[in-house]
Design a protein around this motif. Structure first.
Motif, mmCIF file in Angstrom:
data_model
loop_
_atom_site.group_PDB
_atom_site.id
_atom_site.type_symbol
_atom_site.label_atom_id
_atom_site.label_comp_id
_atom_site.label_asym_id
_atom_site.label_seq_id
_atom_site.Cartn_x
_atom_site.Cartn_y
_atom_site.Cartn_z
ATOM 1 N N VAL A 99 -18.516 -37.425 16.008
ATOM 2 C CA VAL A 99 -18.462 -36.655 14.761
ATOM 3 C C VAL A 99 -19.767 -36.815 13.989
ATOM 4 O O VAL A 99 -20.251 -35.868 13.362
ATOM 5 C CB VAL A 99 -17.255 -37.100 13.914
ATOM 6 C CG1 VAL A 99 -17.171 -36.274 12.638
ATOM 7 C CG2 VAL A 99 -15.959 -36.961 14.703
ATOM 8 N N HIS A 100 -20.341 -38.005 14.038
ATOM 9 C CA HIS A 100 -21.629 -38.241 13.387
ATOM 10 C C HIS A 100 -22.710 -37.364 14.015
ATOM 11 O O HIS A 100 -23.498 -36.717 13.311
ATOM 12 C CB HIS A 100 -21.991 -39.724 13.513
ATOM 13 C CG HIS A 100 -23.259 -40.105 12.810
ATOM 14 N ND1 HIS A 100 -23.815 -41.355 12.917
ATOM 15 C CD2 HIS A 100 -24.100 -39.402 12.003
ATOM 16 C CE1 HIS A 100 -24.930 -41.410 12.203
ATOM 17 N NE2 HIS A 100 -25.127 -40.237 11.642
ATOM 18 N N VAL A 101 -22.748 -37.334 15.354
ATOM 19 C CA VAL A 101 -23.753 -36.507 16.038
ATOM 20 C C VAL A 101 -23.538 -35.032 15.702
ATOM 21 O O VAL A 101 -24.492 -34.290 15.436
ATOM 22 C CB VAL A 101 -23.718 -36.726 17.553
ATOM 23 C CG1 VAL A 101 -24.763 -35.857 18.248
ATOM 24 C CG2 VAL A 101 -23.965 -38.195 17.894
ATOM 25 N N ALA A 102 -22.284 -34.587 15.703
ATOM 26 C CA ALA A 102 -21.991 -33.194 15.363
ATOM 27 C C ALA A 102 -22.433 -32.884 13.937
ATOM 28 O O ALA A 102 -22.946 -31.794 13.653
ATOM 29 C CB ALA A 102 -20.502 -32.915 15.529
ATOM 30 N N ALA A 103 -22.236 -33.844 13.037
ATOM 31 C CA ALA A 103 -22.652 -33.646 11.646
ATOM 32 C C ALA A 103 -24.168 -33.513 11.539
ATOM 33 O O ALA A 103 -24.681 -32.652 10.812
ATOM 34 C CB ALA A 103 -22.166 -34.812 10.784
ATOM 35 N N GLU A 104 -24.882 -34.363 12.276
ATOM 36 C CA GLU A 104 -26.349 -34.282 12.246
ATOM 37 C C GLU A 104 -26.827 -32.960 12.858
ATOM 38 O O GLU A 104 -27.790 -32.356 12.370
ATOM 39 C CB GLU A 104 -26.952 -35.464 13.007
ATOM 40 C CG GLU A 104 -26.680 -36.825 12.394
ATOM 41 C CD GLU A 104 -27.440 -37.074 11.105
ATOM 42 O OE1 GLU A 104 -28.068 -36.144 10.553
ATOM 43 O OE2 GLU A 104 -27.400 -38.222 10.618
ATOM 44 N N LEU A 105 -26.144 -32.519 13.903
ATOM 45 C CA LEU A 105 -26.506 -31.236 14.510
ATOM 46 C C LEU A 105 -26.291 -30.104 13.508
ATOM 47 O O LEU A 105 -27.152 -29.217 13.360
ATOM 48 C CB LEU A 105 -25.678 -30.999 15.773
ATOM 49 C CG LEU A 105 -25.923 -29.659 16.486
ATOM 50 C CD1 LEU A 105 -27.366 -29.543 16.963
ATOM 51 C CD2 LEU A 105 -24.952 -29.500 17.661
ATOM 52 N N ALA A 160 -31.448 -36.436 22.573
ATOM 53 C CA ALA A 160 -32.319 -35.286 22.311
ATOM 54 C C ALA A 160 -31.901 -34.552 21.041
ATOM 55 O O ALA A 160 -32.754 -34.152 20.228
ATOM 56 C CB ALA A 160 -32.300 -34.338 23.511
ATOM 57 N N ILE A 161 -30.592 -34.379 20.826
ATOM 58 C CA ILE A 161 -30.098 -33.694 19.626
ATOM 59 C C ILE A 161 -30.504 -34.460 18.369
ATOM 60 O O ILE A 161 -31.004 -33.884 17.396
ATOM 61 C CB ILE A 161 -28.567 -33.540 19.687
ATOM 62 C CG1 ILE A 161 -28.165 -32.494 20.733
ATOM 63 C CG2 ILE A 161 -28.001 -33.140 18.312
ATOM 64 C CD1 ILE A 161 -26.677 -32.414 20.974
ATOM 65 N N LEU A 162 -30.307 -35.774 18.398
ATOM 66 C CA LEU A 162 -30.593 -36.574 17.217
ATOM 67 C C LEU A 162 -32.092 -36.653 16.921
ATOM 68 O O LEU A 162 -32.498 -36.582 15.751
ATOM 69 C CB LEU A 162 -30.003 -37.970 17.394
ATOM 70 C CG LEU A 162 -28.472 -38.013 17.359
ATOM 71 C CD1 LEU A 162 -27.963 -39.367 17.846
ATOM 72 C CD2 LEU A 162 -27.956 -37.736 15.957
ATOM 73 N N ARG A 163 -32.897 -36.802 17.962
ATOM 74 C CA ARG A 163 -34.327 -36.892 17.704
ATOM 75 C C ARG A 163 -34.858 -35.558 17.176
ATOM 76 O O ARG A 163 -35.742 -35.527 16.314
ATOM 77 C CB ARG A 163 -35.070 -37.304 18.976
ATOM 78 C CG ARG A 163 -34.658 -38.653 19.546
ATOM 79 C CD ARG A 163 -34.804 -39.803 18.549
ATOM 80 N NE ARG A 163 -34.216 -41.015 19.117
ATOM 81 C CZ ARG A 163 -32.974 -41.410 18.891
ATOM 82 N NH1 ARG A 163 -32.185 -40.733 18.082
ATOM 83 N NH2 ARG A 163 -32.519 -42.513 19.463
ATOM 84 N N ALA A 164 -34.315 -34.450 17.693
ATOM 85 C CA ALA A 164 -34.716 -33.138 17.185
ATOM 86 C C ALA A 164 -34.341 -32.966 15.724
ATOM 87 O O ALA A 164 -35.020 -32.256 14.971
ATOM 88 C CB ALA A 164 -34.094 -32.032 18.034
ATOM 89 N N ALA A 165 -33.252 -33.634 15.320
ATOM 90 C CA ALA A 165 -32.810 -33.572 13.916
ATOM 91 C C ALA A 165 -33.542 -34.585 13.048
ATOM 92 O O ALA A 165 -33.280 -34.669 11.842
ATOM 93 C CB ALA A 165 -31.317 -33.800 13.842
ATOM 94 N N GLY A 166 -34.439 -35.362 13.663
ATOM 95 C CA GLY A 166 -35.180 -36.356 12.907
ATOM 96 C C GLY A 166 -34.425 -37.638 12.646
ATOM 97 O O GLY A 166 -34.793 -38.440 11.782
ATOM 98 N N VAL A 167 -33.348 -37.884 13.411
ATOM 99 C CA VAL A 167 -32.526 -39.072 13.220
ATOM 100 C C VAL A 167 -32.945 -40.154 14.204
ATOM 101 O O VAL A 167 -33.004 -39.918 15.408
ATOM 102 C CB VAL A 167 -31.022 -38.751 13.428
ATOM 103 C CG1 VAL A 167 -30.183 -39.998 13.262
ATOM 104 C CG2 VAL A 167 -30.582 -37.675 12.445
ATOM 105 N N GLN A 168 -33.235 -41.345 13.689
ATOM 106 C CA GLN A 168 -33.608 -42.496 14.502
ATOM 107 C C GLN A 168 -32.448 -43.498 14.532
ATOM 108 O O GLN A 168 -31.607 -43.522 13.628
ATOM 109 C CB GLN A 168 -34.867 -43.157 13.942
ATOM 110 C CG GLN A 168 -36.099 -42.259 13.964
ATOM 111 C CD GLN A 168 -36.500 -41.849 15.373
ATOM 112 O OE1 GLN A 168 -36.437 -42.646 16.316
ATOM 113 N NE2 GLN A 168 -36.922 -40.601 15.528
ATOM 114 N N PRO A 169 -32.409 -44.342 15.560
ATOM 115 C CA PRO A 169 -31.330 -45.350 15.628
ATOM 116 C C PRO A 169 -31.314 -46.237 14.394
ATOM 117 O O PRO A 169 -32.349 -46.596 13.852
ATOM 118 C CB PRO A 169 -31.698 -46.142 16.887
ATOM 119 C CG PRO A 169 -32.511 -45.216 17.707
ATOM 120 C CD PRO A 169 -33.288 -44.381 16.732
ATOM 121 N N GLU A 170 -30.101 -46.565 13.969
ATOM 122 C CA GLU A 170 -29.936 -47.417 12.782
ATOM 123 C C GLU A 170 -29.471 -48.803 13.195
ATOM 124 O O GLU A 170 -28.706 -48.934 14.132
ATOM 125 C CB GLU A 170 -28.918 -46.783 11.826
ATOM 126 C CG GLU A 170 -29.305 -45.392 11.351
ATOM 127 C CD GLU A 170 -28.264 -44.795 10.420
ATOM 128 O OE1 GLU A 170 -27.430 -45.567 9.869
ATOM 129 O OE2 GLU A 170 -28.273 -43.580 10.218
#
Length: 326
Positions: A166-172, A316-326
């Motif tokens: 759900v977090h990944v979907a939200a970032e997408l 790939a989805i997260l990096r494209a959204a500018g999200v880095q590991p927390e």
């Protein structure tokens, strides 16, 4: 016609795994005590629902109860670590639709999502859904996007925890819609949907399984299904392209896994039982959770191949959204 095609696909899936059937017959492994199926989220979410449906059917096939054990916390990391460290004897399994997303978003994972597990089965696939609180003055996805753009950072976006699907979907969604919103991480799909019902959070991208009943009951409003086509479970809800969000395509899958080192004959017996249970439960899963099985994942290797592909896709989805590991 759709149901006939599904039935044919499931029949092909059953016949596509003769090696598993032979392996079970030759190994003759049968559990002698209940098996625990760890769900690393709070009760009421998609993994809990699917795990109970499939676990009940698999338990009947194996002749022993499959007991759901909820181990919520840290976006599924806590429960998954418990499964990874459990004795590799067939009596501890894991179902976790966030299994492939966690390595993409959590910086220090205390287990290896691929090398510490062996595949048992894929229970099914289900798209996420863009939903909103009925208290928001919108009825379509485009109206939601316009409202969010006019009020950057004002509204809360509910997730099922850091690292969850759900977090990944939200970032997408944030990326493709170009909006700003405050992410609020809950301890699973059930609590995140409850927050939407209470208007504690105003919109979200929950799994279909965790939100289907509330959507049908009208306590939350579905704006789009995150798939290229409409879902038979929500035939009146537009697909992402129909809703004006053609790049908002995201579905979860439900891997059932065992700890690495589980004996091959045990893996074969469990795989056969769960594959049969999944096929038998197909209609029930679709009706209750919007989850549909898919042929092509009938061996442990194929299950882990899908997990590996998922890690790559979600990263790939997260990096494209500018999200880095927390």
């Amino acid at each position: 016609m759709i149901r006939r095609r599904q039935t044919l696909a499931l029949a092909l899936a059953t016949t596509a795994a003769p090696s598993l059937v032979r392996a079970q017959g030759s190994a003759a492994w049968r559990p002698t005590r209940p098996i625990r199926l760890i769900v690393p989220f709070a009760p009421g979410g998609s993994n809990d629902i699917v795990g109970r449906i499939v676990g009940d059917a698999a338990g009947q096939i194996l002749g022993q109860s499959i007991v759901i054990e909820s181990r919520a916390g840290a976006g599924s990391v806590i429960g998954t670590e418990v499964a990874a460290r459990a004795p590799a004897d067939g009596y501890t399994l894991l179902i976790n639709s966030a299994h492939a997303t966690v390595p993409a978003i959590v910086a220090r994972v205390p287990y290896d999502a691929i090398n510490d597990f062996v595949g048992i089965a894929i229970a099914g696939f289900s798209p996420h859904v863009l939903v909103a609180s009925p208290q928001l003055p919108i009825t379509t996805a485009q109206e939601l996007v316009a409202l969010l753009k006019a009020n950057p950072g004002r509204y809360n976006l509910a997730t099922a925890g850091i690292g969850s699907g759900v977090h990944v979907a939200a970032e997408l969604f944030r990326s493709v819609a170009g909006i700003q919103a405050e992410l609020v991480h809950y301890r699973g799909g059930g609590p995140s949907v409850a927050a939407l019902m209470a208007n504690e959070s105003q919109f979200g991208t929950p799994t279909m399984a965790s939100s289907l009943g509330q959507i049908r009951g009208g306590s939350i409003r579905a704006l789009a299904v995150a798939s290229a086509e409409r879902s038979p479970a929500l035939p009146n809800v537009p697909s992402a392209p129909e809703a004006g969000l053609p790049r908002f395509i995201f579905e979860e899958f439900f891997p059932i896994l065992a700890p690495k080192g589980t004996p091959p004959e045990v893996v074969a017996a469990l795989s056969t039982a769960f594959q049969t249970a999944i096929n038998q439960s197909a209609d029930k899963m679709n009706e209750m959770a919007g989850v549909r099985p898919r042929a092509g994942y009938e061996t442990p290797a194929k299950v882990m191949d899908l997990v590996r592909e998922g890690v790559e896709q979600y990263t790939a989805i997260l990096r494209a959204a500018g999200v880095q590991p927390e």
